[in-house]
Design an enzyme around this catalytic site. Structure first.
Site, PDB file in Angstrom:
ATOM      1  N   CYS A 138      -4.925  -0.936  -9.574  1.00 25.20           N
ATOM      2  CA  CYS A 138      -5.327  -1.815  -8.563  1.00 25.20           C
ATOM      3  C   CYS A 138      -4.514  -3.028  -9.008  1.00 25.20           C
ATOM      4  O   CYS A 138      -4.794  -3.663  -9.730  1.00 25.20           O
ATOM      5  CB  CYS A 138      -6.874  -2.011  -8.346  1.00 25.20           C
ATOM      6  SG  CYS A 138      -7.214  -3.115  -7.022  1.00 25.20           S
TER       7      CYS A 138
ATOM      8  N   CYS B  99      -7.611  -5.882  -9.024  1.00 26.99           N
ATOM      9  CA  CYS B  99      -8.659  -6.023 -10.172  1.00 26.99           C
ATOM     10  C   CYS B  99      -8.141  -5.255 -11.429  1.00 26.99           C
ATOM     11  O   CYS B  99      -8.849  -5.229 -12.510  1.00 26.99           O
ATOM     12  CB  CYS B  99      -9.838  -5.583  -9.754  1.00 26.99           C
ATOM     13  SG  CYS B  99     -10.110  -3.802  -9.525  1.00 26.99           S
TER      14      CYS B  99
ATOM     15  N   CYS C  27     -10.487   0.500  -3.171  1.00 28.06           N
ATOM     16  CA  CYS C  27     -10.691   0.470  -4.724  1.00 28.06           C
ATOM     17  C   CYS C  27     -12.255   0.234  -4.756  1.00 28.06           C
ATOM     18  O   CYS C  27     -12.847  -0.755  -4.179  1.00 28.06           O
ATOM     19  CB  CYS C  27     -10.007  -0.865  -5.294  1.00 28.06           C
ATOM     20  SG  CYS C  27     -10.683  -1.180  -7.006  1.00 28.06           S
TER      21      CYS C  27
ATOM     22  N   CYS D 266      -2.163   8.802   0.676  1.00 35.26           N
ATOM     23  CA  CYS D 266      -1.039   7.910   1.440  1.00 35.26           C
ATOM     24  C   CYS D 266      -1.327   6.356   1.282  1.00 35.26           C
ATOM     25  O   CYS D 266      -2.080   5.836   1.661  1.00 35.26           O
ATOM     26  CB  CYS D 266      -0.772   8.058   2.688  1.00 35.26           C
ATOM     27  SG  CYS D 266       0.681   7.535   3.522  1.00 35.26           S
TER      28      CYS D 266
HETATM   29 FE    FE Z   1      -9.596  -3.363  -7.398  1.00 29.49          FE
END
Ligand code: FE
Length: 132
Positions: free
Chosen positions: A46, A49, A95, A118
């Protein structure tokens, strides 16, 4: 941190495009992203984060113009939600740790899952295996 401080913090730490896609459910233009067509072995994290989301082992070329995966590498880190925006019913992908918008998942992927995650390149950060 208050909500507006959090927002300010994210604005300072993300590029305008990263902010737009991850915080405002934006979409990068097809074929524009840096990870479309990339086959480098490694894990995709991510951008906001840092948790692991996808592996190069489940990445494939869908021809859509966005990085595509047939499954997350860390199920607990990837969450989906029904999305009725843009006049379509789609499944949004984000996320699970920081809620950053990642992309959408469609039921036209390859086996064994039949799914196509995607994902916007700007939502991801590739950590190549040889640098881990
Ligand atoms: Fe994240």
């Amino acid at each position: 941190m208050t909500m507006s401080e959090k927002k300010e913090d994210l604005k300072n730490n993300l590029s305008p495009e990263e902010y737009y896609v991850t915080q405002n459910h934006g979409t990068e233009p097809a074929f524009s992203g840096k990870y479309d067509g990339v086959k480098t072995p490694g894990t995709y994290h991510c951008i906001v984060c840092g948790v692991e989301l996808f592996s190069s082992e489940s990445k494939y070329d869908s021809g859509s113009g966005w990085p595509s995966f047939w499954e997350p590498s860390m199920d607990n880190n990837v969450e989906t939600e029904e999305d009725h925006s843009a006049g379509m019913i789609r499944t949004e992908v984000h996320c699970n740790k920081c809620q950053a918008h990642l992309g959408h998942v469609f039921p036209d992927g390859p086996q064994p899952t039949g799914l196509r995650y995607c994902i916007n390149s700007v939502s991801l950060d590739l950590k190549p295996s040889d640098e881990e």
